[in-house]
Design a protein around this motif. Structure first.
Motif, PDB file in Angstrom:
ATOM      1  N   SER A   1       0.861  -1.132   0.148  1.00  0.00           N
ATOM      2  CA  SER A   1      -0.054   0.146   0.323  1.00  0.00           C
ATOM      3  C   SER A   1       0.499   0.997   0.199  1.00  0.00           C
ATOM      4  O   SER A   1       0.260   2.368  -0.351  1.00  0.00           O
ATOM      5  CB  SER A   1      -1.265   0.435   1.139  1.00  0.00           C
ATOM      6  OG  SER A   1      -0.110   0.536   2.174  1.00  0.00           O
ATOM      7  N   GLN A   2       2.133   1.298   0.553  1.00  0.00           N
ATOM      8  CA  GLN A   2       3.064   2.132   0.196  1.00  0.00           C
ATOM      9  C   GLN A   2       3.874   2.375  -0.351  1.00  0.00           C
ATOM     10  O   GLN A   2       5.012   1.999  -0.605  1.00  0.00           O
ATOM     11  CB  GLN A   2       3.959   2.383   1.782  1.00  0.00           C
ATOM     12  CG  GLN A   2       2.802   2.842   3.164  1.00  0.00           C
ATOM     13  CD  GLN A   2       2.244   3.282   3.643  1.00  0.00           C
ATOM     14  OE1 GLN A   2       1.745   4.690   3.302  1.00  0.00           O
ATOM     15  NE2 GLN A   2       0.568   3.205   2.981  1.00  0.00           N
ATOM     16  N   PRO A   3       4.254   3.108  -1.136  1.00  0.00           N
ATOM     17  CA  PRO A   3       4.949   3.564  -2.377  1.00  0.00           C
ATOM     18  C   PRO A   3       6.639   3.775  -2.013  1.00  0.00           C
ATOM     19  O   PRO A   3       7.169   3.540  -2.509  1.00  0.00           O
ATOM     20  CB  PRO A   3       4.885   4.541  -2.462  1.00  0.00           C
ATOM     21  CG  PRO A   3       3.387   5.602  -2.457  1.00  0.00           C
ATOM     22  CD  PRO A   3       3.252   5.035  -1.378  1.00  0.00           C
ATOM     23  N   SER A   4       6.592   4.203  -0.827  1.00  0.00           N
ATOM     24  CA  SER A   4       7.196   3.902   0.179  1.00  0.00           C
ATOM     25  C   SER A   4       8.513   2.953  -0.121  1.00  0.00           C
ATOM     26  O   SER A   4       9.753   2.413   0.260  1.00  0.00           O
ATOM     27  CB  SER A   4       8.092   4.172   1.377  1.00  0.00           C
ATOM     28  OG  SER A   4       6.893   3.709   2.771  1.00  0.00           O
ATOM     29  N   LEU A   5       7.065   1.383  -0.100  1.00  0.00           N
ATOM     30  CA  LEU A   5       8.862   0.056   0.164  1.00  0.00           C
ATOM     31  C   LEU A   5       8.404  -0.518  -1.199  1.00  0.00           C
ATOM     32  O   LEU A   5       9.519  -1.327  -1.213  1.00  0.00           O
ATOM     33  CB  LEU A   5       7.231  -0.621   1.184  1.00  0.00           C
ATOM     34  CG  LEU A   5       6.924  -0.303   2.451  1.00  0.00           C
ATOM     35  CD1 LEU A   5       6.260  -1.664   2.912  1.00  0.00           C
ATOM     36  CD2 LEU A   5       8.274  -0.179   2.984  1.00  0.00           C
ATOM     37  N   ILE A   6       8.042   0.463  -2.149  1.00  0.00           N
ATOM     38  CA  ILE A   6       8.056  -0.003  -3.780  1.00  0.00           C
ATOM     39  C   ILE A   6       9.720  -0.751  -4.167  1.00  0.00           C
ATOM     40  O   ILE A   6       9.928  -1.581  -4.501  1.00  0.00           O
ATOM     41  CB  ILE A   6       7.990   0.942  -4.672  1.00  0.00           C
ATOM     42  CG1 ILE A   6       6.649   1.254  -5.003  1.00  0.00           C
ATOM     43  CG2 ILE A   6       8.294   0.170  -6.204  1.00  0.00           C
ATOM     44  CD1 ILE A   6       5.576   1.901  -5.725  1.00  0.00           C
ATOM     45  N   GLU A   7      10.593   0.349  -4.021  1.00  0.00           N
ATOM     46  CA  GLU A   7      12.536   0.123  -4.139  1.00  0.00           C
ATOM     47  C   GLU A   7      12.221  -1.494  -3.275  1.00  0.00           C
ATOM     48  O   GLU A   7      13.683  -1.747  -4.137  1.00  0.00           O
ATOM     49  CB  GLU A   7      13.342   0.849  -3.825  1.00  0.00           C
ATOM     50  CG  GLU A   7      14.469   0.924  -4.315  1.00  0.00           C
ATOM     51  CD  GLU A   7      15.509   2.350  -3.836  1.00  0.00           C
ATOM     52  OE1 GLU A   7      16.546   2.512  -4.111  1.00  0.00           O
ATOM     53  OE2 GLU A   7      14.377   3.282  -3.094  1.00  0.00           O
ATOM     54  N   GLN A   8      12.707  -1.377  -1.990  1.00  0.00           N
ATOM     55  CA  GLN A   8      13.006  -2.627  -1.229  1.00  0.00           C
ATOM     56  C   GLN A   8      11.595  -3.801  -2.130  1.00  0.00           C
ATOM     57  O   GLN A   8      13.076  -4.812  -2.010  1.00  0.00           O
ATOM     58  CB  GLN A   8      12.029  -2.343   0.000  1.00  0.00           C
ATOM     59  CG  GLN A   8      13.227  -1.225   0.714  1.00  0.00           C
ATOM     60  CD  GLN A   8      12.856  -0.731   2.153  1.00  0.00           C
ATOM     61  OE1 GLN A   8      11.295  -0.505   2.372  1.00  0.00           O
ATOM     62  NE2 GLN A   8      13.472  -0.982   2.618  1.00  0.00           N
ATOM     63  N   VAL A   9      10.878  -4.132  -2.244  1.00  0.00           N
ATOM     64  CA  VAL A   9      10.610  -5.267  -2.703  1.00  0.00           C
ATOM     65  C   VAL A   9      10.403  -5.268  -4.384  1.00  0.00           C
ATOM     66  O   VAL A   9      10.966  -6.750  -4.257  1.00  0.00           O
ATOM     67  CB  VAL A   9       8.473  -4.786  -2.632  1.00  0.00           C
ATOM     68  CG1 VAL A   9       7.917  -5.919  -3.307  1.00  0.00           C
ATOM     69  CG2 VAL A   9       8.224  -4.604  -1.332  1.00  0.00           C
ATOM     70  N   LEU A  10      10.657  -4.053  -4.727  1.00  0.00           N
ATOM     71  CA  LEU A  10      11.515  -4.859  -6.046  1.00  0.00           C
ATOM     72  C   LEU A  10      12.987  -5.321  -6.230  1.00  0.00           C
ATOM     73  O   LEU A  10      13.173  -6.471  -6.932  1.00  0.00           O
ATOM     74  CB  LEU A  10      11.897  -4.328  -7.409  1.00  0.00           C
ATOM     75  CG  LEU A  10      10.976  -3.067  -7.683  1.00  0.00           C
ATOM     76  CD1 LEU A  10      11.390  -0.780  -7.739  1.00  0.00           C
ATOM     77  CD2 LEU A  10      10.139  -3.944  -7.886  1.00  0.00           C
ATOM     78  N   SER A  11      13.294  -5.847  -5.048  1.00  0.00           N
ATOM     79  CA  SER A  11      14.280  -6.483  -4.781  1.00  0.00           C
ATOM     80  C   SER A  11      14.134  -8.099  -4.294  1.00  0.00           C
ATOM     81  O   SER A  11      14.979  -8.985  -3.967  1.00  0.00           O
ATOM     82  CB  SER A  11      15.504  -6.743  -3.727  1.00  0.00           C
ATOM     83  OG  SER A  11      15.177  -6.241  -2.191  1.00  0.00           O
ATOM     84  N   LEU A  12      12.446  -8.371  -4.698  1.00  0.00           N
ATOM     85  CA  LEU A  12      11.940  -9.779  -4.055  1.00  0.00           C
ATOM     86  C   LEU A  12      12.168 -10.451  -4.845  1.00  0.00           C
ATOM     87  O   LEU A  12      11.235 -10.186  -5.830  1.00  0.00           O
ATOM     88  CB  LEU A  12      11.164  -9.363  -2.382  1.00  0.00           C
ATOM     89  CG  LEU A  12      11.817  -8.724  -1.712  1.00  0.00           C
ATOM     90  CD1 LEU A  12      10.461  -8.433  -0.647  1.00  0.00           C
ATOM     91  CD2 LEU A  12      12.119  -9.283  -0.689  1.00  0.00           C
ATOM     92  N   PRO A  13      11.437 -11.987  -4.978  1.00  0.00           N
ATOM     93  CA  PRO A  13      11.376 -12.571  -5.669  1.00  0.00           C
ATOM     94  C   PRO A  13       9.973 -12.822  -5.997  1.00  0.00           C
ATOM     95  O   PRO A  13       9.495 -14.243  -5.631  1.00  0.00           O
ATOM     96  CB  PRO A  13      12.323 -13.437  -5.547  1.00  0.00           C
ATOM     97  CG  PRO A  13      11.902 -13.745  -4.016  1.00  0.00           C
ATOM     98  CD  PRO A  13      12.553 -12.272  -3.892  1.00  0.00           C
ATOM     99  N   VAL A  14       9.284 -11.849  -6.679  1.00  0.00           N
ATOM    100  CA  VAL A  14       7.453 -11.661  -6.649  1.00  0.00           C
ATOM    101  C   VAL A  14       7.425 -11.274  -8.134  1.00  0.00           C
ATOM    102  O   VAL A  14       7.989 -11.056  -9.000  1.00  0.00           O
ATOM    103  CB  VAL A  14       7.054 -10.646  -5.398  1.00  0.00           C
ATOM    104  CG1 VAL A  14       6.882 -10.821  -4.261  1.00  0.00           C
ATOM    105  CG2 VAL A  14       7.592  -8.937  -6.304  1.00  0.00           C
ATOM    106  N   ASP A  15       6.164 -11.496  -8.715  1.00  0.00           N
ATOM    107  CA  ASP A  15       5.244 -11.796  -9.832  1.00  0.00           C
ATOM    108  C   ASP A  15       4.213 -10.203 -10.218  1.00  0.00           C
ATOM    109  O   ASP A  15       4.036 -10.079 -10.904  1.00  0.00           O
ATOM    110  CB  ASP A  15       5.188 -13.277 -10.468  1.00  0.00           C
ATOM    111  CG  ASP A  15       6.582 -14.581 -10.184  1.00  0.00           C
ATOM    112  OD1 ASP A  15       6.692 -13.919 -10.300  1.00  0.00           O
ATOM    113  OD2 ASP A  15       5.981 -15.219  -9.335  1.00  0.00           O
ATOM    114  N   GLY A  16       4.401  -9.517  -8.593  1.00  0.00           N
ATOM    115  CA  GLY A  16       3.901  -8.729  -8.911  1.00  0.00           C
ATOM    116  C   GLY A  16       3.274  -8.382  -8.319  1.00  0.00           C
ATOM    117  O   GLY A  16       3.313  -8.869  -6.740  1.00  0.00           O
ATOM    118  N   VAL A  17       1.270  -7.368  -7.999  1.00  0.00           N
ATOM    119  CA  VAL A  17       1.808  -6.829  -6.274  1.00  0.00           C
ATOM    120  C   VAL A  17      -0.252  -7.976  -6.388  1.00  0.00           C
ATOM    121  O   VAL A  17      -0.761  -7.382  -7.126  1.00  0.00           O
ATOM    122  CB  VAL A  17       1.058  -5.514  -6.364  1.00  0.00           C
ATOM    123  CG1 VAL A  17       0.633  -5.032  -5.177  1.00  0.00           C
ATOM    124  CG2 VAL A  17       2.740  -4.858  -6.314  1.00  0.00           C
TER     125      VAL A  17
END
Length: 838
Positions: A549-565
């Motif tokens: 929900s928080q844009p501030s976490l986007i950069e950190q989450v992009l380093s994780l092995p996820v296929d999307g939100v």
């Protein structure tokens, strides 16, 4: 897996990782007391080791609740289960990286042998029915890689031996909460070893020749010295019966030994020997006057600093010309923080932090909060989010692990404890706190002035020289023992829907519609390179998504092995832009264009960052009582548990929903096709029909890739899913938080019902299974985005077996969920291959 904690560097926040024995030794070592150098193999290493067991007969699981149904009263079954558990560990291979790290760390020591000493941390609120000393034994080995690996596995395996399993159950201790670390130290020949016990009336010193193993095994009666505490005078001494002494093979115990030696079978690979002592040696006291006085002086110093009641183990290590006195273990009631300073709640967001308390007694949201504090409040609603950005931790008196306080804390990546009864009255404003979001514990450390006073009154006890680091990582991976390797059972692979991996490392496209598959972009390739290599040991076919929900976490989450939100929580996302006003207030005052622009800018940040990976935007799902601080006058009752939730609120007043759809359409018009809509809390097919009409009016369906899903969280979806699909639903996402609440009749905001609110309840699991299977039958993808997979990773195996398309979890749970999915898929593929070979 190769992180080692050296005694010289251990901090307070490391306690759960290193165990109490190592933690206390490190504290007195850092205080200047004589403690042999050593390092700790942390508890997380054992957990990871257990997770990676490859045996098809892995049994280590949540024993009290597993299908083992262990009856500790049945001694034969207890022994059989314990033996199988221990053999599972002993037969496994210690990772080469860990073994190399241990071997390199020991090279600095000039020693033939090492000692591996179990170091436990147990739940602090469980009453112990007996003393745990002797429950887990130290392991001695020669300083060689194979011997090191075996000694480590032996130390670990004791957690599951029969008497340990019996103790955990009889003491009421959850095995998942037992942290077992291993302290590794060099072991040298000793002149003498023993114990010291003190209280206000007298001290007692026990001593024997050689290493202290003889006392631990009960093979000698040690010499005993009774000391007067005030003067340090020896009031009485009694000669013990010491027929033997333990020494390192080919070494000397500081006395003239008979040539006859006895090698104990159970220690024949340890490098130790037992020497028989002659009559003259047996009749001599183990402690000379010089060493006795050294020990008395050391004890006197400890008593002055730590209080009159303590127990310590000591050894006089033999050096070339003399002996050196070392402390090998210490315990005292003054260590740690007294339980009178402990408040217990529910761990809701992982991590630990220390900061001053900021106490709010009203449930009303304040205008602002100080920076760097731990917020203590009766309860928290979603509209608190903007002012929570700078707090370091959250404590609430109410709420469960799926409450809004818990969700907000996890969104912000800060520790949280909820359902801490009377916290606002027990904690003074400004008092320094240590909160543990994993254990649900709050320690009251006092104000700085109070800490100074405590140190003065209690002779600078341990609290006054502990250091409390403030930084807590966003993604803390301390996970429960239940994540360990689970029993394999035969699965019907033909009904799983899990697609086998292709040889080139790609995956088939049956899990989700082809529109969600993508070719990695340059950004994604660079992101993938940041992923820990251990995470990508095996590819997974099940989609792994993230809740945000928080844009501030986007950069950190992009380093994780996820296929999307898998879940973009709009109600939390837009709180950053509403300035404390309800969206209807903006519209009624003619600020629709401004609000629309802000809404669009929030969404576009996620869409751009993750493109072309899918974003499932969930439209607003507010309960009226959560918005009481908004200035707009709401009509529904603030006491209603449900209120005008989800799509029903759109029927009552569609203006805000139409604004959301316009913002989504603007994102599409900007050229992005990876945005999809997820409708919350849908009660009836008629509600969906109304929303579909609004979606079509906004022209969102003009983009072929666009998909309209619903949350499967109202039980009516269980019975109406085929009708929903006929009406146009293109996918479902199971919201286990609300589904559990409504199926079991338990308000998830009420922490006192935490035990009843369990997503693993048979009714909930059956509902999830039915939803997944029905979705497959009607040909639509099925995701799950509630807290259940993150809280209970053991259910992931069932989700994949039933045919789940994707799993969406909080950022802190991504890596452990990835590993759980990989293990489950590998087991299913293995079972399918075995059946084909039959």
């Amino acid at each position: 897996m190769d992180k080692l904690y050296w005694l010289e560097q251990i901090k307070l926040l490391d306690r759960a990782e290193v165990g109490d024995k190592a933690f206390y030794l490190s504290k007195i070592m850092q205080r200047g007391y004589p403690v042999l150098s050593g390092f700790v193999i942390p508890a997380s290493v054992l957990r990871e080791f257990l997770e990676n067991l490859n045996s098809s007969e892995a049994l280590i699981a949540d024993l009290p609740n597993s299908s083992l149904h262990l009856d500790v009263g049945n001694w034969r079954q207890l022994q059989q289960v314990a033996e199988r558990l221990r053999q599972e560990i002993i037969s496994a291979i210690v990772p080469s990286q860990l073994l190399s790290a241990i071997s390199q760390a020991t090279q600095k020591w000039e020693t033939q042998c090492l000692i591996f000493r179990p170091s436990l941390t147990l739940p602090t609120v469980k009453p112990l029915i007996t003393n745990i000393s002797g429950l887990l034994e130290s392991q001695v080995c020669q300083c060689e890689p194979e011997a090191i690996a075996l000694a480590l596995k032996r130390a670990w395996s004791q957690l599951f031996r029969a008497r340990s399993l019996l103790y955990w159950q009889q003491a009421g201790i959850d095995l998942q909460q037992v942290n077992l670390a291993v302290l590794v130290q060099p072991i040298h020949n000793a002149i003498a070893s023993g114990l010291v016990s003190t209280n206000s009336s007298h001290w007692e010193i026990q001593a024997t020749w050689g290493l202290g193993i003889a006392i631990a095994h009960g093979e000698v009666l040690p010499d005993v010295y009774y000391i007067q505490p005030e003067t340090g005078v020896v009031q009485e001494q009694q000669l013990g019966y010491k027929p033997l002494a333990y020494c390192i093979n080919n070494g000397s115990c500081g006395v003239d030994l008979q040539s006859t030696s006895i090698s104990l079978p159970k220690l024949d690979d340890s490098g130790l020997q037992v020497y028989l002592l002659n009559e003259t040696q047996q009749q001599a006291y183990a402690l000379s006057e010089e060493y006795l006085q050294q020990l008395i002086r050391l004890t006197n110093r400890l008593v002055r600093e730590l209080g009159p009641n303590l127990t310590l183990e000591w050894t006089i290590s033999q050096q070339i010309t003399s002996g050196i006195l070392y402390i090998t273990q210490i315990s005292t009631p003054q260590f740690g923080v007294s339980n009178t300073h402990l408040i217990k709640g529910l761990g809701a967001a992982t991590g630990r932090v220390t900061a001053p308390a900021y106490v709010i007694h009203s449930p009303q949201r304040p205008e602002q909060l100080p920076k760097g504090v731990i917020l203590v409040a009766p309860t928290i609603t979603p509209n608190w989010l903007p002012i929570l950005q700078q707090v370091t931790g959250i404590i609430t008196e109410q709420g469960g692990i799926t409450s809004h306080a818990a969700i907000l804390a996890r969104e912000l990546g800060i520790p949280a404890v909820v359902n801490a009864a009377n916290a606002t009255t027990m904690i003074p404003n400004g008092e320094r706190l240590l909160i543990d979001g994993d254990k649900g514990e709050i320690y009251r450390l006092g104000t700085e002035a109070q800490e100074e006073d405590i140190g003065t009154r209690q002779s600078d006890q341990l609290l006054s020289f502990l250091s409390f680091p403030h930084h807590t990582p966003l993604f803390n991976q301390s996970a429960p023992l239940r994540k360990a390797a689970k029993r394999l059972q035969k699965r019907n692979y033909l009904h799983t829907g899990v697609s086998p991996l292709l040889q080139n490392g790609t995956e088939s496209s049956t899990a989700l519609s082809s529109s969600f598959h993508h070719t990695p972009t340059e950004k994604q390739n660079s992101t993938s390179s940041k992923i820990n290599s251990s995470t990508r040991e095996s590819m997974i076919a099940t989609r792994l998504l993230v809740n945000l929900s928080q844009p501030s976490l986007i950069e950190q989450v992009l380093s994780l092995p996820v296929d999307g939100v898998g879940l973009l929580r709009s109600e939390l996302m837009v709180l950053n832009i509403l300035e404390g006003q309800h969206p209807l207030h903006w519209l009624e005052n003619g600020h629709q264009d401004v609000l629309l622009e802000r809404w669009y800018e929030q969404i576009i940040q996620f869409v751009q960052a993750f493109a072309p990976r899918p974003i499932f935007y969930r439209s607003l799902d507010w309960r009226s009582r959560e918005l009481q601080s908004f200035s707009h006058n709401l009509q529904s009752s603030p006491h209603s548990m449900l209120g005008e939730r989800g799509t029903f609120s759109y029927l009552v007043n569609p203006a805000v929903f139409e604004l959301e759809l316009t913002a989504l359409a603007s994102v599409q018009q900007a050229g992005y096709t990876n945005i999809h809509l997820l409708l919350p809390f849908v009660r009836t097919v008629e509600e969906f029909d109304f929303c579909l009409q609004k979606v079509e009016e906004a022209r969102l369906t003009q983009i072929p890739h666009f998909q309209l899903w619903i949350m499967a969280e109202v039980p009516s979806v269980l019975f109406l899913l085929p009708q929903y699909v006929k009406a146009g639903v293109q996918g479902i996402s199971i919201g286990t938080n609300d589904l559990t609440q409504l199926l079991l009749g338990v308000d998830r905001e009420q922490g006192q019902f935490a035990k009843a609110f369990d997503e693993r309840h048979p009714a909930v699991m059956n509902a999830i299974s039915q939803l997944i299977r029905t979705a497959r039958e009607v040909g639509v993808p099925c995701s799950i985005c509630g807290q259940a997979p993150a809280l209970y990773p053991e259910i992931i195996e069932y989700l994949i077996e039933w045919g789940i398309s994707s799993i969406s979890v909080e950022p802190e749970a991504v890596l452990r969920t990835y590993r759980a999915i990989a293990r489950a898929e590998q087991r299913l593929i293995l079972e399918a291959a075995r059946r084909q070979m039959q």
